[in-house]
Design a protein around this motif. Structure first.
Motif, PDB file in Angstrom:
ATOM      1  N   HIS A  35       0.848  -1.192   0.000  1.00  0.00           N
ATOM      2  CA  HIS A  35       0.000   0.000   0.000  1.00  0.00           C
ATOM      3  C   HIS A  35       0.879   1.236   0.000  1.00  0.00           C
ATOM      4  CE1 HIS A  35      -3.534  -2.485   0.858  1.00  0.00           C
ATOM      5  NE2 HIS A  35      -2.797  -3.103   1.757  1.00  0.00           N
ATOM      6  N   VAL A  36       0.482   2.230  -0.774  1.00  0.00           N
ATOM      7  CA  VAL A  36       1.244   3.474  -0.899  1.00  0.00           C
ATOM      8  C   VAL A  36       0.291   4.651  -0.706  1.00  0.00           C
ATOM      9  CG1 VAL A  36       2.675   4.908  -2.402  1.00  0.00           C
ATOM     10  CG2 VAL A  36       2.865   2.403  -2.514  1.00  0.00           C
ATOM     11  N   LEU A  37       0.696   5.595   0.133  1.00  0.00           N
ATOM     12  CA  LEU A  37      -0.071   6.825   0.329  1.00  0.00           C
ATOM     13  C   LEU A  37       0.834   8.025   0.090  1.00  0.00           C
ATOM     14  CD1 LEU A  37      -2.210   6.262   3.575  1.00  0.00           C
ATOM     15  CD2 LEU A  37      -3.069   6.615   1.254  1.00  0.00           C
ATOM     16  N   ASP A  38       0.416   8.924  -0.765  1.00  0.00           N
ATOM     17  CA  ASP A  38       1.116  10.193  -0.950  1.00  0.00           C
ATOM     18  C   ASP A  38       0.357  11.242  -0.137  1.00  0.00           C
ATOM     19  OD1 ASP A  38       2.253  12.605  -1.751  1.00  0.00           O
ATOM     20  OD2 ASP A  38       2.569  11.913  -3.809  1.00  0.00           O
ATOM     21  N   LEU A  39       0.998  11.743   0.911  1.00  0.00           N
ATOM     22  CA  LEU A  39       0.323  12.670   1.823  1.00  0.00           C
ATOM     23  C   LEU A  39       0.278  14.093   1.292  1.00  0.00           C
ATOM     24  CD1 LEU A  39       1.509  11.459   5.338  1.00  0.00           C
ATOM     25  CD2 LEU A  39      -0.144  10.479   3.763  1.00  0.00           C
ATOM     26  N   GLY A  40       1.060  14.385   0.294  1.00  0.00           N
ATOM     27  CA  GLY A  40       1.001  15.716  -0.305  1.00  0.00           C
ATOM     28  C   GLY A  40       1.284  16.838   0.672  1.00  0.00           C
ATOM     29  N   GLY A  41       2.185  16.598   1.621  1.00  0.00           N
ATOM     30  CA  GLY A  41       2.543  17.627   2.589  1.00  0.00           C
ATOM     31  C   GLY A  41       1.643  17.682   3.808  1.00  0.00           C
ATOM     32  N   ARG A  42       0.730  16.751   3.935  1.00  0.00           N
ATOM     33  CA  ARG A  42      -0.128  16.732   5.131  1.00  0.00           C
ATOM     34  C   ARG A  42       0.668  16.254   6.342  1.00  0.00           C
ATOM     35  NH1 ARG A  42      -3.362  15.267   0.849  1.00  0.00           N
ATOM     36  NH2 ARG A  42      -5.270  16.516   0.597  1.00  0.00           N
ATOM     37  N   LEU A  43       0.171  16.617   7.526  1.00  0.00           N
ATOM     38  CA  LEU A  43       0.914  16.414   8.764  1.00  0.00           C
ATOM     39  C   LEU A  43       0.770  14.983   9.275  1.00  0.00           C
ATOM     40  CD1 LEU A  43       2.622  17.838  10.996  1.00  0.00           C
ATOM     41  CD2 LEU A  43       0.458  18.332  12.162  1.00  0.00           C
ATOM     42  N   LEU A  44       1.895  14.359   9.535  1.00  0.00           N
ATOM     43  CA  LEU A  44       1.948  13.033  10.151  1.00  0.00           C
ATOM     44  C   LEU A  44       2.392  13.188  11.594  1.00  0.00           C
ATOM     45  CD1 LEU A  44       1.930   9.858   9.746  1.00  0.00           C
ATOM     46  CD2 LEU A  44       4.397  10.086   9.351  1.00  0.00           C
ATOM     47  N   ILE A  45       1.616  12.640  12.530  1.00  0.00           N
ATOM     48  CA  ILE A  45       1.971  12.713  13.944  1.00  0.00           C
ATOM     49  C   ILE A  45       1.809  11.318  14.569  1.00  0.00           C
ATOM     50  CG2 ILE A  45       1.193  15.115  14.128  1.00  0.00           C
ATOM     51  CD1 ILE A  45      -1.302  14.021  15.658  1.00  0.00           C
ATOM     52  N   PRO A  46       2.522  11.038  15.648  1.00  0.00           N
ATOM     53  CA  PRO A  46       2.225   9.800  16.377  1.00  0.00           C
ATOM     54  C   PRO A  46       0.827   9.897  16.970  1.00  0.00           C
ATOM     55  CG  PRO A  46       3.736  11.175  17.637  1.00  0.00           C
ATOM     56  CD  PRO A  46       3.580  11.828  16.299  1.00  0.00           C
ATOM     57  N   GLY A  47       0.230   8.755  17.305  1.00  0.00           N
ATOM     58  CA  GLY A  47      -1.143   8.747  17.781  1.00  0.00           C
ATOM     59  C   GLY A  47      -1.365   9.623  18.998  1.00  0.00           C
ATOM     60  N   PHE A  48      -2.535  10.221  19.076  1.00  0.00           N
ATOM     61  CA  PHE A  48      -2.896  11.003  20.254  1.00  0.00           C
ATOM     62  C   PHE A  48      -2.982  10.079  21.470  1.00  0.00           C
ATOM     63  CE2 PHE A  48      -4.775  13.917  17.032  1.00  0.00           C
ATOM     64  CZ  PHE A  48      -4.135  15.089  17.425  1.00  0.00           C
ATOM     65  N   VAL A  49      -2.641  10.641  22.631  1.00  0.00           N
ATOM     66  CA  VAL A  49      -2.655   9.883  23.882  1.00  0.00           C
ATOM     67  C   VAL A  49      -3.574  10.593  24.868  1.00  0.00           C
ATOM     68  CG1 VAL A  49      -1.272   8.975  25.786  1.00  0.00           C
ATOM     69  CG2 VAL A  49      -0.309   9.038  23.463  1.00  0.00           C
ATOM     70  N   GLU A  50      -4.713   9.974  25.146  1.00  0.00           N
ATOM     71  CA  GLU A  50      -5.694  10.501  26.104  1.00  0.00           C
ATOM     72  C   GLU A  50      -5.274  10.028  27.490  1.00  0.00           C
ATOM     73  OE1 GLU A  50      -7.906  12.685  27.262  1.00  0.00           O
ATOM     74  OE2 GLU A  50      -9.373  12.279  25.676  1.00  0.00           O
ATOM     75  N   SER A  51      -4.602  10.902  28.236  1.00  0.00           N
ATOM     76  CA  SER A  51      -3.889  10.463  29.437  1.00  0.00           C
ATOM     77  C   SER A  51      -4.686  10.524  30.733  1.00  0.00           C
ATOM     78  CB  SER A  51      -2.599  11.282  29.595  1.00  0.00           C
ATOM     79  OG  SER A  51      -2.889  12.674  29.602  1.00  0.00           O
TER      80      SER A  51
END
Length: 416
Positions: free
Chosen positions: A40-56
């Motif tokens: 599988h290939v995804l081109d994000l086109g400059g969109r933001l990649l972050i690690p998963g949110f953590v509901e602490s």
């Protein structure tokens, strides 16, 4: 052939777009111009990649208890004591099945909003026994492929108010609890001072070799001395006991009532004890009796961060008696915090995003968290080019991945 490759991702603290290679649930490489054959290939086109949110910090066992058709308070807010009484009345009729159903819906809503890890407070006391815990243990197992769930044994009736409480907590850890809770304000009418409650909770946490999660300093008195602060006493005890880095304090609202020099001394002790602090959306319940200069009820977020204290923020209560608001959406809660804590510069907004990801993961002790080689592939793709754009624009969470598997996909459609 690897499982997935992401092209042209915008990443916080990087000036260039990067590619990420993911295989068997792990980030195997990142950099520019990666050329792996992938299923599988995804081109994000400059969109933001972050690690998963953590509901602490969230009270999962009572979440979503309000009417889903007409959410909001049935009657105007009166006092926290009355709200707690309302919870006491409602929870006595909760069954394991109902708790599992509501908590399951909450996990799905959180996952939809990019949460890949959560620390849940769970009522443990002689009246409900381990019923809430048993329900959340079942939910943890059911949703383990979506959200990593830690369960806090929360002393809804204190540790000394009712006979047998301490033994019940030992049994709670045998039944699946992960973290010891602490809430000295719930020792109502028992004559127990906050120091005794904190001592008992810390001692039990050390005995069971688990982290300690405190509800600390929930009020906003007109003034407060250093020795009046629960978090200060906890910090001193943590340092004496050598339990640094194993304790989190939520709320810590009264710290904002202290004079600046007192607050500075308290923050220095919090830092030395390596206590993490979680800011909560306490604006919804505090300052309601102020008729001028209405106080926000937030802890000193900026000062704590400046002192290198690990600070996160969380939802706390979601659509329950205490707070009828919330969506398990940490971008939404981050915007609320930006208003309340006066954090609206680009740098401060970037810090807010780290508070709900890296900082929250640190206090939960999540191993293999992040976007570096070898980390577990828990990540979110946001429809925004930067952290500040994501928070201000309340960007959609386009894709949510847990251990390299797509668990949620969202689209926002506008027709003009």
């Amino acid at each position: 052939m690897i499982d997935l490759i992401l092209h042209n991702a915008s990443v916080q603290d990087s000036q260039e777009h990067l590619d990420f290679a993911i295989d068997q649930g792990v980030l195997v490489e990142s950099g520019a111009g990666l050329n792996y054959p992938a299923a599988h290939v995804l081109d994000l086109g400059g969109r933001l990649l972050i690690p998963g949110f953590v509901e602490s910090h969230v009270h999962l066992d009572i979440a979503l208890m309000n009417d889903p058709v007409r959410p909001g308070r049935i009657q105007p807010f009166r006092s926290p004591v009355e709200l707690n009484q309302a919870v006491e009345q409602r929870r006595m009729s909760f069954t394991c099945q109902e708790i599992e159903q509501r908590a399951g819906l909450a996990m799905e809503l959180a996952s939809r909003h990019g949460v890949t890890a959560m620390r849940a407070q769970c009522h443990v006391d002689p009246e409900v026994g381990l019923r809430h815990l048993e329900a959340l243990v079942a939910v943890r197992e059911k949703y383990r492929d979506r959200v990593t769930l830690q369960i806090v044994a929360f002393p809804q009736h204190g540790l000394f108010s009712r006979p047998g409480s301490l033994d019940l907590f030992i049994n709670a850890f045998r039944c699946g609890a992960d973290v010891m809770g602490c809430a000295s304000n719930l020792e109502r009418g028992s004559g127990v001072k906050f120091r005794q409650h904190i001592d008992a909770a810390l001692d039990l946490a050390m005995e069971m070799d688990v982290d300690l999660d405190l509800h600390a300093d929930l009020g906003i008195p007109s003034s407060v001395g250093l020795d009046d602060l629960e978090v200060v006493y906890a910090a001193r005890r943590v340092i004496e006991s050598g339990y640094q880095g194993r304790v989190t304090a939520g709320h810590v609202c009264a710290l904002d009532s202290a004079m600046p020099e007192v607050a500075d001394e308290a923050i220095a002790l919090i830092s030395e004890a390596q206590i993490s602090v979680i800011s909560q959306p306490d604006m919804v319940r505090l300052g309601r009796e102020d008729n001028r200069h209405v106080r926000r009820g937030l802890t000193r977020v900026k000062q704590l961060l400046a002192a290198s204290v690990n600070v996160a923020y969380a939802s706390n209560n979601v659509r329950d008696v205490f707070r009828p608001l919330g969506n398990f959406d940490l971008l939404e809660e981050g915007l609320v915090l930006a208003y309340g804590a006066h954090m609206d510069s680009i740098e401060e907004l970037e810090t807010i995003l780290k508070m709900s990801t890296y900082n929250a993961a640190r206090l939960m002790g999540l191993e293999g968290y992040g976007l570096k080689k070898g980390c577990q592939a828990d990540f979110v793709i946001l429809d925004a080019p930067s952290p500040s754009a994501a928070i201000i624009g309340q960007a959609e969470k386009l894709y949510v991945f847990k251990a390299g598997k797509l668990v949620a996909q969202n689209r926002r459609i506008t027709q003009l």
